[in-house]
Design an enzyme around this catalytic site. Structure first.
Site, PDB file in Angstrom:
ATOM      1  N   ALA A 109       6.017   0.376   2.492  1.00 27.79           N
ATOM      2  CA  ALA A 109       5.160   0.531   3.482  1.00 27.79           C
ATOM      3  C   ALA A 109       4.414  -0.756   3.841  1.00 27.79           C
ATOM      4  CB  ALA A 109       3.959   1.643   3.040  1.00 27.79           C
ATOM      5  N   PHE A 110       3.754  -0.762   4.899  1.00 30.49           N
ATOM      6  CA  PHE A 110       3.265  -2.139   5.366  1.00 30.49           C
ATOM      7  C   PHE A 110       2.269  -2.754   4.272  1.00 30.49           C
ATOM      8  CE2 PHE A 110      -0.296   0.536   6.822  1.00 30.49           C
ATOM      9  CZ  PHE A 110      -1.570  -0.449   6.701  1.00 30.49           C
ATOM     10  N   LYS A 111       1.848  -1.634   3.609  1.00 33.25           N
ATOM     11  CA  LYS A 111       0.608  -2.249   2.440  1.00 33.25           C
ATOM     12  C   LYS A 111       1.308  -3.461   1.671  1.00 33.25           C
ATOM     13  CE  LYS A 111      -2.268   1.288   2.907  1.00 33.25           C
ATOM     14  NZ  LYS A 111      -1.738   2.082   3.931  1.00 33.25           N
ATOM     15  N   ASP A 112       2.829  -3.456   1.461  1.00 31.48           N
ATOM     16  CA  ASP A 112       3.400  -4.703   0.665  1.00 31.48           C
ATOM     17  C   ASP A 112       3.101  -5.844   1.219  1.00 31.48           C
ATOM     18  OD1 ASP A 112       4.579  -3.032  -1.386  1.00 31.48           O
ATOM     19  OD2 ASP A 112       6.327  -2.328  -0.101  1.00 31.48           O
ATOM     20  N   ARG A 225      -6.926  -8.504   2.465  1.00 31.65           N
ATOM     21  CA  ARG A 225      -5.591  -7.450   3.051  1.00 31.65           C
ATOM     22  C   ARG A 225      -5.447  -7.789   4.489  1.00 31.65           C
ATOM     23  NH1 ARG A 225      -5.239  -2.028   0.391  1.00 31.65           N
ATOM     24  NH2 ARG A 225      -4.096  -1.607   2.249  1.00 31.65           N
TER      25      ARG A 225
END
Ligand SMILES: *Cc1c(COP(=O)(O)O)cnc(C)c1O
Length: 458
Positions: A109-112, A225
């Protein structure tokens, strides 16, 4: 440059402080005292850079007091080694759609993209050198696994991940509960994501507890983030090579799309930012009517967007209120007293200058996945599909880039039902799928969580 709070402009914090704390004292969110503005010449120069060098340039603006540029470049390079595409992200054309795939990191997911850098920053800033740091994070499914992949087995760091019990996809849960080392604790809370996030905010505001466990946070309210996510707005803008570009962003906590707003503030000539929501549509409602009123969370086929308290929205409010911290405080007070607040007409207009808000139902999401599969033999995950749906529905915009926020395998249960096709696990995850899942189920309260954490670190 330093950082202040949306609820108190007189506060002064360093990047290291805000990195470690996540949430400002008194419940506000941190913002930087300066935002670098690029001119045309700067943009031209930036457009020539590789993803990693571009990331270095952009992120450096926000942490130059603590990290030198070469070190930052090295740290970023190291962070993206585990990605399966060299340029970290990939812009694809699927029929008429410009799809920006952000899901080629270790947990799909883009969170990485932000979390891998954050993991290395913990080491680089030496925040856990003398004393163990306990990172506590709430997840609607994807932040948790990204944080685990980033912090697993790091020295002097424990990570506690709170997810809403039975409210995330099976693959999300499997990845999250199998990939971690002995410093990782997965906790399923008997409640919703909003409950998890609320408990974490409370713990951050309890000074005694926070200090006692040396608590840190990596939720999307952590400014670190946001700055990592600004990068792909620039990168994809340069890659598409068009004028008047807009972005459609599957949205939950308003973090990812807020990074686009900051990109625009930095001089990237973005036209509109389209907020795609599922049936938990508080953001669509506030943009179109001015009423900000959290409802009860309804489970959907896009669990990472099942959020009613979109925390980062407060960061937008600060600018909409002409940087008046007192006004932010009174809106937030009103929210906690009355359960809602209303924006004035001119405030809504200001939001609408930069944003569109569009709701996509589960039914529409399924139809979009199905249609793209039929037309192009390409499978997108349900979250990404809401972004496509919003891009289709919006009026009078062209050159829209849709952010692909998760790999379809992560939501194979849904995509399989819709398309009939079963996706295989990507190579680097296969080894985990038969491992035993490790998580504890606990009650939905502040004290349950505190007791759990204390029992594990003593
Ligand atoms: C986290 C997440 C979102 C929502 O992002 P926000 O920054 O919370 O708005 C959307 N899609 C997926 C797949 C996610 O993991």
């Amino acid at each position: 440059m330093n950082y202040f709070s949306t609820r108190d402009k007189s506060l002064k914090f360093s990047f290291k402080d805000i990195f470690l704390r996540g949430l400002a004292p008194g419940g506000g969110l941190f913002l930087p005292s300066e935002i670098k503005k690029y001119d045309k010449g700067d943009l031209n120069r930036l457009s020539q850079l590789s993803y990693k060098d571009l990331a270095t340039e952009i992120i450096f603006n926000f942490c130059s007091n603590e990290i030198n540029k070469d070190e930052l470049n090295f740290l970023i390079d190291k962070s993206y080694k585990s990605f399966t595409v060299k340029e970290v992200v990939k812009l694809k054309k699927i029929g008429e759609i410009n799809l920006l795939e952000l899901y080629h990191g270790p947990t799909l997911a883009f969170k990485d993209i932000a979390m891998q850098i954050i993991g290395n920053m913990y080491d680089h800033l030496q925040v856990a050198k003398k004393k163990i740091v306990n990172v506590v994070v709430a997840t609607s499914g994807d932040t948790g696994s990204a944080a685990i992949a980033a912090l697993s087995n790091r020295k002097n760091i424990n990570l506690f991940v709170l997810h809403p019990h039975n409210k995330i996809s099976e693959t999300q849960r499997k990845i999250m509960t199998t990939i971690g080392g002995p410093n990782i604790y997965n906790v399923a809370i008997e409640g919703s994501f909003d409950d998890c996030q609320k408990i974490i905010k409370e713990l951050f505001n309890e000074d005694t507890f926070r200090t006692k466990i040396n608590m840190s946070g990596v939720n999307s309210i952590n400014w670190a983030r946001i700055i990592c996510q600004i990068v792909y707005y620039f990168y994809s803008y340069f890659k598409l090579k068009k004028e008047n570009i807009s972005f459609s962003v599957p949205t939950g906590n308003f973090g990812d799309i807020y990074a686009g707003y900051i990109a625009k503030k930095m001089g990237l000539p973005i036209n509109k930012l389209i907020v795609a929501t599922n049936k938990n549509d508080i953001l669509q409602r506030v943009i179109n009517t001015g009423e900000y009123k959290p409802d009860r969370v309804q489970p959907s086929i896009t669990p990472s967007m099942d959020i009613q308290v979109a925390s980062n929205f407060e960061r937008l409010l600060f600018y909409i209120m002409d940087e008046n911290d007192n006004k932010v405080v009174s809106l937030m007070d009103e929210l906690s007293l009355k359960g809602s607040f209303n924006l004035k007409k001119n405030e809504i207009e200001k939001i609408k200058k930069d944003f569109e808000g569009i709701k996509i139902t589960d039914e529409e999401t399924k139809n979009i996945i199905n249609k793209i599969f039929k037309d192009h033999q390409f499978i997108i995950d349900p979250h990404t599909a809401t972004g496509v749906g919003a891009a289709n529905k919006v009026k009078n915009l062209k050159n829209i880039i849709v952010l692909g926020t998760a790999h379809p395998y992560k939501f194979n249960d849904t995509t399989k039902k819709v398309t009939g096709k079963n996706l295989e696990a990507p190579e680097h995850l296969k080894m985990y799928l038969n491992k035993i899942e490790k998580f504890d189920i606990i009650g939905n309260s502040n004290s349950d969580v505190k007791n759990y954490i204390l029992s594990k670190i003593q």
